[in-house]
Design a protein around this motif. Structure first.
Motif, PDB file in Angstrom:
ATOM      1  N   VAL A 225       0.829  -1.184   0.050  1.00  0.00           N
ATOM      2  CA  VAL A 225      -0.007   0.053  -0.156  1.00  0.00           C
ATOM      3  C   VAL A 225       0.708   1.298   0.007  1.00  0.00           C
ATOM      4  O   VAL A 225       0.517   2.221  -0.686  1.00  0.00           O
ATOM      5  CB  VAL A 225      -0.850   0.051   1.105  1.00  0.00           C
ATOM      6  N   LYS A 226       1.991   1.328   0.692  1.00  0.00           N
ATOM      7  CA  LYS A 226       2.811   2.345   0.698  1.00  0.00           C
ATOM      8  C   LYS A 226       3.429   2.720  -0.625  1.00  0.00           C
ATOM      9  O   LYS A 226       3.553   3.814  -1.238  1.00  0.00           O
ATOM     10  CB  LYS A 226       4.093   2.197   1.673  1.00  0.00           C
ATOM     11  N   GLN A 227       3.845   1.584  -1.353  1.00  0.00           N
ATOM     12  CA  GLN A 227       4.539   1.555  -2.649  1.00  0.00           C
ATOM     13  C   GLN A 227       3.364   2.213  -3.611  1.00  0.00           C
ATOM     14  O   GLN A 227       3.751   2.946  -4.416  1.00  0.00           O
ATOM     15  CB  GLN A 227       4.833   0.299  -3.056  1.00  0.00           C
ATOM     16  N   ALA A 228       2.136   1.725  -3.729  1.00  0.00           N
ATOM     17  CA  ALA A 228       1.182   2.210  -4.376  1.00  0.00           C
ATOM     18  C   ALA A 228       0.740   3.632  -4.334  1.00  0.00           C
ATOM     19  O   ALA A 228       0.394   4.438  -5.013  1.00  0.00           O
ATOM     20  CB  ALA A 228      -0.222   1.240  -4.202  1.00  0.00           C
ATOM     21  N   MET A 229       0.731   4.094  -2.879  1.00  0.00           N
ATOM     22  CA  MET A 229       0.521   5.546  -2.672  1.00  0.00           C
ATOM     23  C   MET A 229       1.753   6.292  -2.974  1.00  0.00           C
ATOM     24  O   MET A 229       1.353   7.626  -3.235  1.00  0.00           O
ATOM     25  CB  MET A 229       0.370   5.555  -0.897  1.00  0.00           C
ATOM     26  N   SER A 230       2.843   5.700  -2.965  1.00  0.00           N
ATOM     27  CA  SER A 230       4.159   6.616  -3.327  1.00  0.00           C
ATOM     28  C   SER A 230       4.205   6.877  -4.846  1.00  0.00           C
ATOM     29  O   SER A 230       4.391   8.122  -5.417  1.00  0.00           O
ATOM     30  CB  SER A 230       5.290   5.926  -3.152  1.00  0.00           C
ATOM     31  N   GLY A 231       3.411   5.920  -5.848  1.00  0.00           N
ATOM     32  CA  GLY A 231       3.274   6.351  -7.057  1.00  0.00           C
ATOM     33  C   GLY A 231       2.330   7.556  -7.208  1.00  0.00           C
ATOM     34  O   GLY A 231       2.151   8.213  -8.439  1.00  0.00           O
ATOM     35  N   MET A 232       1.685   7.896  -6.556  1.00  0.00           N
ATOM     36  CA  MET A 232       0.654   9.024  -6.361  1.00  0.00           C
ATOM     37  C   MET A 232       1.267  10.460  -6.167  1.00  0.00           C
ATOM     38  O   MET A 232       0.634  11.299  -6.228  1.00  0.00           O
ATOM     39  CB  MET A 232      -0.735   8.696  -5.550  1.00  0.00           C
ATOM     40  N   LEU A 233       2.573  10.368  -5.798  1.00  0.00           N
ATOM     41  CA  LEU A 233       3.198  11.754  -5.304  1.00  0.00           C
ATOM     42  C   LEU A 233       3.711  12.240  -6.292  1.00  0.00           C
ATOM     43  O   LEU A 233       4.289  11.721  -7.197  1.00  0.00           O
ATOM     44  CB  LEU A 233       4.123  11.367  -4.101  1.00  0.00           C
ATOM     45  N   ALA A 234       3.474  13.725  -6.243  1.00  0.00           N
ATOM     46  CA  ALA A 234       4.372  14.403  -7.277  1.00  0.00           C
ATOM     47  C   ALA A 234       5.633  14.200  -7.214  1.00  0.00           C
ATOM     48  O   ALA A 234       6.318  14.287  -6.276  1.00  0.00           O
ATOM     49  CB  ALA A 234       3.778  15.692  -7.396  1.00  0.00           C
ATOM     50  N   PRO A 235       6.535  14.167  -8.504  1.00  0.00           N
ATOM     51  CA  PRO A 235       8.010  13.935  -8.107  1.00  0.00           C
ATOM     52  C   PRO A 235       8.651  15.136  -7.757  1.00  0.00           C
ATOM     53  O   PRO A 235       7.928  16.433  -7.952  1.00  0.00           O
ATOM     54  CB  PRO A 235       8.429  13.407  -9.530  1.00  0.00           C
ATOM     55  N   THR A 236       9.681  15.314  -7.384  1.00  0.00           N
ATOM     56  CA  THR A 236      10.528  16.167  -6.757  1.00  0.00           C
ATOM     57  C   THR A 236      11.473  16.842  -8.076  1.00  0.00           C
ATOM     58  O   THR A 236      12.106  16.123  -8.663  1.00  0.00           O
ATOM     59  CB  THR A 236      11.640  15.985  -5.842  1.00  0.00           C
ATOM     60  N   LEU A 237      11.457  18.154  -8.444  1.00  0.00           N
ATOM     61  CA  LEU A 237      11.942  18.772  -9.562  1.00  0.00           C
ATOM     62  C   LEU A 237      13.311  19.449  -8.982  1.00  0.00           C
ATOM     63  O   LEU A 237      13.240  20.141  -7.990  1.00  0.00           O
ATOM     64  CB  LEU A 237      11.251  19.867 -10.151  1.00  0.00           C
ATOM     65  N   ARG A 238      14.520  19.051  -9.546  1.00  0.00           N
ATOM     66  CA  ARG A 238      15.898  19.425  -9.174  1.00  0.00           C
ATOM     67  C   ARG A 238      16.479  20.227 -10.375  1.00  0.00           C
ATOM     68  O   ARG A 238      16.614  19.526 -11.388  1.00  0.00           O
ATOM     69  CB  ARG A 238      16.581  18.108  -8.436  1.00  0.00           C
ATOM     70  N   GLU A 239      16.886  21.250 -10.275  1.00  0.00           N
ATOM     71  CA  GLU A 239      17.686  21.885 -11.203  1.00  0.00           C
ATOM     72  C   GLU A 239      19.240  22.008 -11.298  1.00  0.00           C
ATOM     73  O   GLU A 239      19.879  21.752 -10.138  1.00  0.00           O
ATOM     74  CB  GLU A 239      17.265  23.685 -11.061  1.00  0.00           C
ATOM     75  N   HIS A 240      19.687  21.885 -12.362  1.00  0.00           N
ATOM     76  CA  HIS A 240      21.203  21.458 -12.541  1.00  0.00           C
ATOM     77  C   HIS A 240      21.597  22.852 -13.641  1.00  0.00           C
ATOM     78  O   HIS A 240      21.025  22.783 -14.856  1.00  0.00           O
ATOM     79  CB  HIS A 240      21.590  20.374 -13.190  1.00  0.00           C
ATOM     80  N   THR A 241      22.489  23.611 -13.176  1.00  0.00           N
ATOM     81  CA  THR A 241      22.792  24.948 -13.994  1.00  0.00           C
ATOM     82  C   THR A 241      23.724  24.412 -15.084  1.00  0.00           C
ATOM     83  O   THR A 241      24.820  23.845 -14.693  1.00  0.00           O
ATOM     84  CB  THR A 241      23.336  26.152 -13.075  1.00  0.00           C
ATOM     85  N   LEU A 242      23.680  24.792 -16.401  1.00  0.00           N
ATOM     86  CA  LEU A 242      24.527  24.461 -17.432  1.00  0.00           C
ATOM     87  C   LEU A 242      25.462  25.426 -17.803  1.00  0.00           C
ATOM     88  O   LEU A 242      26.909  25.229 -17.889  1.00  0.00           O
ATOM     89  CB  LEU A 242      23.808  23.941 -18.458  1.00  0.00           C
TER      90      LEU A 242
END
Length: 903
Positions: free
Chosen positions: A792-809
């Motif tokens: 159940v935890k794994q299924a609920m984790s799929g419903m979480l919005a992913p974290t966005l991380r920036e990498h300066t080029l």
């Protein structure tokens, strides 16, 4: 006369039905006389023969002639006492040639004669006593009848006096009416001119009109009569409709004279009937005085009583029982008042109601007190009064076995220790070797007494089970592994034992392992205020091994001694009370509840109530699987017969009738529905929460589930564990949970709400599987609670919005702006640091302020498209849907990376 019978016995004899008599030395006969209507009468006649008097008998009187046998003979006078005495004496025998010689009575005949005389005296005494009693009753009856006659005569005199007074009042009223009528008649006569003729009289010089046949004018008017009645009927009244004639005019020509009406027959006195209204004139003109009838008199009395203001009846003050809510009709019925009166009282207070409206208890109390009644307020919860915790007399208490709960951390050997004590193998029946059910067993200690054990799971999700076990227990055995020490569930078990206020006994298990360290366990227990005896405390401790059976007998002896110190007692001769340890739904046996009896004795056939369910005990099954007829205090047993599956932890009580059981369970079901409705409304988000979610860009997501388990405790633990899973963005919501297999209704509910179905140690039937395939509902089966919570935890984790991380080029500076046809503005730039890639995210910075964020659409190196440009080189850049670029602006290039989140 007929049927003559002449007896031939002339001697002295005794008959059982008649008195003893001395028969005359004459012939007797019985003659039956016949009368009319079939009646008959038997008459005794005597026939006396003339005796022939011989010599020596001249002094005797001749015999009397025989009586004629025509009618009943006249009664003979009773003989005097001396004569009777002489007749009882034996007469002397005188020899005579022509006479009769009487023989002497024998002893038997003399005794029979005396017995008959004694019986005759008794009968005479009884007849005399009955006659006296009858005379006394007759005198009482005559006295009572005399009193009644005197009362009736008194009432009759009062009625006659009343009638006389009524007649006197009526006579006075008639005289007053006559006097007034006479005065009115004298007044018009005095005002009439002297020459004016009375209507109907003959005019001067003209003969008077003849009267009609059969009609005559009375010679004079009756005193006091009205003028119209005294003059008689006018002839003009008979001619209306046919042309009225003038007074004194003769009949018209060509018309026959009207025949005279036949005279009326005089009324007979018995045929008089009152017709019309009784007036003074009609009463005075009649030959006889007319009086009111009895019915008219009763009506007059009724009118007189109605005109007088009736005295208000004394109202009865009643004690009105008022529940929390009541209808107006029911309130009026309990007060014995009219419903309209209650509504009128409410209208005076400014409230408009119908008779079927429901009012609260406060309003009902005001109404009842306003109407003069007393109020007894009752609550709906009063149905549970006296159901539990009734005190027992001290002399009725008897010793009972102790209830011991085994608690501790998972995999510390609790069930293995209990199996070693019971010589059973419960561990083999648990999935993964982990106890996920609560069990109750009873064993016999080496000292001879019985001990009841309750085994609790050690998993963190089964906190409610451990709390329930500590609540119903007398002693808690804390099992700690010697190679593992104190763990989180060990601390939780200590807290449960302290909260329940029960003594604690420490069992240090697995001392047979090489790395066992019992002293470490004792030291760690000091941190939680548990001081064992070996370290100067009061808590008993035993080093045991469930695997090899070390010191198990010492542990049982310690439990028995601790129970003797506690002096555990209960009354077995009363209605049973207990607690539901576990409950499940068996396909073949129906709802089954494991009940620990705490007080009284539970028997087969008792009506029990557990929470919102009730039933009649159909069978009792012990922990060994044997059926028993009754369960004594501190004895666990499986109870069959509930109409539904009760919840684990519900208190069980025996009630006296099914009506009481339905009343209690109905109240508890309403309370549970209200709690569920309140819980559902609490889960609903408020308007402020919705606005906050909209402002943040996304609302809270819910993972809906339908949970079905094998026992109530497991379902309770699963639901509690799932409610703790989640965060502020996603949460698990159990829309339905229950005990038993997965049914088609569960699939329908899951389809309607978009939920997944979870089965814990249960399976779906064929219809449910087919319905799930048609609806596309997923069914997942589990037998270990660890796997269920992790999935159940794994299924609920799929419903979480992913974290966005920036990498300066890198970054570039705009040197010049060029306008290119079909492309727009292109910025000529020099890369100052890093690299610039095509398709990357860019920011346009002017005077250290970000004025645009977007993507780089084109990147050219001279006239060729380039994938990337490194630092120190020049290039051309264009943005997607943005043209406001100036020389001197800085372009920052970066890449966004998505990182998957987990709970």
């Amino acid at each position: 006369m007929s049927d003559t019978k002449n007896p031939s016995d002339k001697t002295l004899g005794v008959t059982p039905s008649k008195t003893l008599t001395l028969k005359r030395p004459v012939e007797q006969g019985v003659v039956r006389q016949s009368f009319s209507h079939g009646r008959s009468k038997a008459v005794v006649v005597e026939k006396v023969k003339r005796r022939v008097i011989g010599p020596g008998e001249k002094d005797h009187a001749p015999a009397a002639p025989a009586a004629p046998a025509t009618s009943a003979p006249s009664p003979r006078p009773a003989p005097s006492a001396p004569a009777a005495t002489q007749s009882r004496r034996p007469a002397p025998q005188r020899p005579s040639s022509g006479g009769m010689v009487l023989r002497t009575l024998t002893d038997e005949e003399r005794d029979a004669r005396l017995h008959a005389l004694t019986e005759a005296k008794k009968r005479e005494e009884e007849d005399r006593r009955r006659a006296e009693e009858e005379a006394r009753r007759r005198a009482e009856r005559e006295a009572r009848e005399k009193a009644e006659r005197e009362a009736a005569e008194a009432r009759q005199r009062e009625e006659e006096e009343r009638r006389r007074q009524e007649e006197e009042r009526k006579r006075r009223a008639e005289e007053e009416a006559k006097r007034r009528l006479g005065a009115e008649e004298a007044r018009p006569a005095a005002s009439r001119p002297a020459g004016e003729a009375r209507p109907g009289a003959a005019a001067p010089g003209r003969p008077a009109a003849p009267a009609r046949a059969g009609e005559g004018v009375p010679p004079r008017r009756a005193a006091g009569a009205p003028p119209a009645l005294a003059r008689g009927p006018l002839p003009e009244a008979d001619e209306m409709g046919r042309g009225a004639r003038r007074p004194g005019a003769g009949p018209r020509s060509g018309m026959a004279a009207r025949p005279a009406p036949a005279p009326k027959a005089p009324k007979t006195p018995g045929d008089e009937r009152r017709r019309g209204r009784l007036t003074v004139a009609s009463a005075t003109l009649g030959e006889e005085e007319r009086t009111h009838s009895a019915a008219a008199f009763r009506r007059r009395l009724q009118r007189m009583k109605g005109s007088v203001s009736a005295e208000p009846k004394e109202k009865l003050s009643r004690e009105v029982i008022i529940p929390e809510t009541i209808t107006i009709q029911e309130l009026a019925n309990r007060m014995a008042e009219r419903g309209v009166d209650v509504i009128r009282l409410l209208m005076r207070q400014g409230e408009m109601h119908k008779i079927t409206d429901v009012i609260d208890a406060d309003t009902a109390q005001l109404i009842a007190e306003e109407m003069g009644h007393t109020v007894k307020r009752v609550a709906e919860s009063d149905v549970e009064e006296g159901l539990f915790d009734a005190p027992d007399a001290e002399e009725t208490l008897q010793p009972r076995p102790p209830v011991v709960t085994i608690m501790g951390h998972v995999d510390h050997g609790k069930t293995s220790l209990l199996d070693a004590i019971r010589h059973a193998n419960v561990v083999a029946g648990e999935a993964g070797g982990i106890t996920q059910h609560i069990g109750a067993y009873q064993v016999t200690s080496p000292l001879g007494g019985k001990i009841t054990f309750i085994d609790t799971p050690g998993h963190a999700a089964f906190t409610a089970m451990r709390a329930r076990g500590a609540k119903v227990t007398d002693i808690v055995v804390l099992v700690v592994a010697a190679d593992d020490g104190v763990m989180p569930q060990t601390v939780e078990a200590i807290n449960h034992a302290k909260a329940a206020g029960v003594p604690l006994i420490v069992a240090i298990n697995k001392i047979d392992k090489p790395d066992a360290n019992p002293q470490r366990v004792r030291t760690e227990l000091l941190q939680h205020e548990v001081v064992v005896e070996s370290m100067g405390g009061e808590t008993l401790e035993f080093e045991v091994s469930a695997k090899v059976g070390t010191n198990l007998d010492k542990l049982l002896e310690g439990l028995q001694l601790q129970a003797e110190v506690l002096e555990l007692k209960a009354n077995p001769d009363r209605s049973a009370e207990g607690t539901v340890i576990e409950a499940k739904l068996d396909r073949g046996r129906g709802p089954v509840a494991t009940v620990l009896v705490q007080r009284g004795t539970l028997r087969v056939g008792d009506i029990v109530v557990a929470g919102a369910e009730w039933g009649r005990v159909r069978a009792l099954i012990a922990d060994t699987g044997d059926q028993i007829r009754e369960a004594a205090p501190s004895m666990p047993a499986e109870v069959l017969g509930f109409n539904g599956t009760p919840e684990a932890g519900d208190r069980v009580a025996v009630v006296e009738s099914e009506a009481r059981a339905r009343e209690i369970t109905g109240y508890r079901q309403r309370q549970r529905r209200e709690r569920m409705a309140a819980r559902g409304s609490g889960q609903a988000r408020s308007l402020a929460d919705m606005m906050r979610d909209l402002k943040e860009g996304a609302g809270r997501k819910e993972f809906t589930l339908v949970v079905k388990g094998d026992v109530q405790g497991s379902v309770e633990a699963i639901v509690g564990a799932l409610e703790k899973v989640g965060n502020e963005e996603v949460a698990a919501r159990v829309i339905h949970s229950g005990v038993g297999g997965i049914t088609e209704s569960d699939i329908t509910l899951a389809e309607a709400s978009g939920a997944a179905v979870i089965g814990f140690n249960v399976r779906a039937n064929k219809e449910a599987r087919e319905a799930a395939e048609r609806a596309g509902v997923e069914i997942r089966y589990y037998n270990i609670i660890y796997d269920l919570v992790d999935d159940v935890k794994q299924a609920m984790s799929g419903m979480l919005a992913p974290t966005l991380r920036e990498h300066t080029l890198g970054s570039a500076e705009i040197l010049e702006i060029f306008s290119v046809s079909k492309v727009g503005k292109v910025a000529g730039c020099r890369v100052t640091e890093g690299v610039v890639q095509r398709g990357a995210h860019v920011r346009l910075i002017r005077d250290n302020v970000v004025i645009h964020e977007g993507k780089l659409s084109q990147l050219k190196r001279f006239k060729d498209d380039a994938k990337e440009v490194v630092a120190g080189q020049e290039c051309g850049m264009s943005f997607e849907s943005y043209q406001d670029m100036r020389a001197g602006d800085v372009i920052e290039c970066y890449r966004v990376e998505e990182i998957k989140r987990t709970l």
